[in-house]
Design a protein around this motif. Structure first.
Motif, short mmCIF file in Angstrom:
data_model
loop_
_atom_site.label_atom_id
_atom_site.label_comp_id
_atom_site.label_asym_id
_atom_site.label_seq_id
_atom_site.Cartn_x
_atom_site.Cartn_y
_atom_site.Cartn_z
N MET A 184 0.61 -1.18 -0.02
CA MET A 184 -0.07 0.11 0.36
C MET A 184 1.05 1.50 -0.27
O MET A 184 0.44 2.57 -1.13
N PHE A 185 1.78 1.19 1.07
CA PHE A 185 2.78 2.60 0.67
C PHE A 185 3.38 2.36 -0.54
O PHE A 185 3.71 3.53 -1.16
N GLN A 186 4.09 1.34 -1.11
CA GLN A 186 4.70 1.62 -2.18
C GLN A 186 3.76 1.62 -3.20
O GLN A 186 4.47 2.66 -3.94
N SER A 187 2.30 1.62 -3.93
CA SER A 187 1.31 2.33 -4.29
C SER A 187 1.54 3.72 -4.31
O SER A 187 1.00 4.38 -5.39
N ALA A 188 1.09 4.15 -3.02
CA ALA A 188 1.01 5.99 -2.85
C ALA A 188 2.35 6.27 -2.71
O ALA A 188 2.46 7.71 -2.72
N PHE A 189 3.44 6.05 -2.46
CA PHE A 189 3.95 6.52 -2.94
C PHE A 189 5.64 5.92 -3.39
O PHE A 189 6.36 5.47 -3.42
N PRO A 190 5.17 5.99 -5.11
CA PRO A 190 6.19 4.88 -5.70
C PRO A 190 8.02 5.45 -5.21
O PRO A 190 8.80 4.62 -5.93
N ASP A 191 8.08 6.40 -5.25
CA ASP A 191 9.53 6.98 -5.01
C ASP A 191 9.70 6.73 -3.76
O ASP A 191 10.75 7.28 -3.33
N GLY A 192 9.03 6.07 -2.84
CA GLY A 192 9.25 6.48 -1.31
C GLY A 192 10.65 5.55 -1.59
O GLY A 192 10.76 4.99 -1.62
N GLU A 193 11.41 5.73 0.13
CA GLU A 193 12.79 5.38 0.17
C GLU A 193 13.45 5.78 2.02
O GLU A 193 13.24 6.67 2.05
#
Length: 149
Positions: free
Chosen positions: A58-67
């Motif tokens: 869910m986080f990766q879908s909401a924040f695809p550039d998240g790191e």
């Protein structure tokens, strides 16, 4: 390589390959079947491996550039602790909120218990309120707005 170095490498790999790159096979490999994550932001404060994988998806879908960047990491016996920074841009639905296009940068701590090359337990605490405020989802109270300057 010492056992503590091996344990650090397990945690670093989980962050790099699963949390940052979204490789669920890494999570399947590195999280014990009876893995438990204690996190105040998880429903009920506790997650098993499937719930943690679902939350990260869910986080990766909401924040695809998240790191997540590990700033410091310490290990002793079977415990590995890191202080990190998470950054991302709100580009997908998150907790019922449409994308804002805003970016965030928050800090957090996580402690992992590693046993026989897999993570058995995690205790995590990230600044989710700060993230929601930076995204404009939760307003910053007027009396606190000037304090950050």
């Amino acid at each position: 390589m010492t056992r503590t170095d091996e344990n650090k490498a397990v945690v670093q790999r989980l962050i790099a390959e699963f949390v940052n790159e979204g490789d669920e096979s890494t999570a399947d490999e590195l999280l014990a079947p009876d893995y438990v994550r204690y996190d105040p932001d998880a429903p009920g404060g506790v997650q098993g491996p499937d719930e943690f994988i679902e939350m990260m998806s869910m986080f990766q879908s909401a924040f695809p550039d998240g790191e997540v960047t590990i700033e410091e990491i310490i290990a002793e016996d079977d415990l590995v602790v890191f202080r990190g920074v998470e950054r991302g841009t709100h580009e997908g639905a998150f907790m019922g909120h449409e994308p804002t296009g805003e970016t965030f940068e928050i800090t957090g701590l996580a402690m992992h218990r590693v046993e026989d090359g897999v993570i058995k337990e995690t205790w995590a605490n990230w600044d989710m309120l700060g993230m929601l405020q930076q995204l404009g989802i939760v307003p910053i109270p007027d009396e606190l707005a000037g304090m950050a300057e």
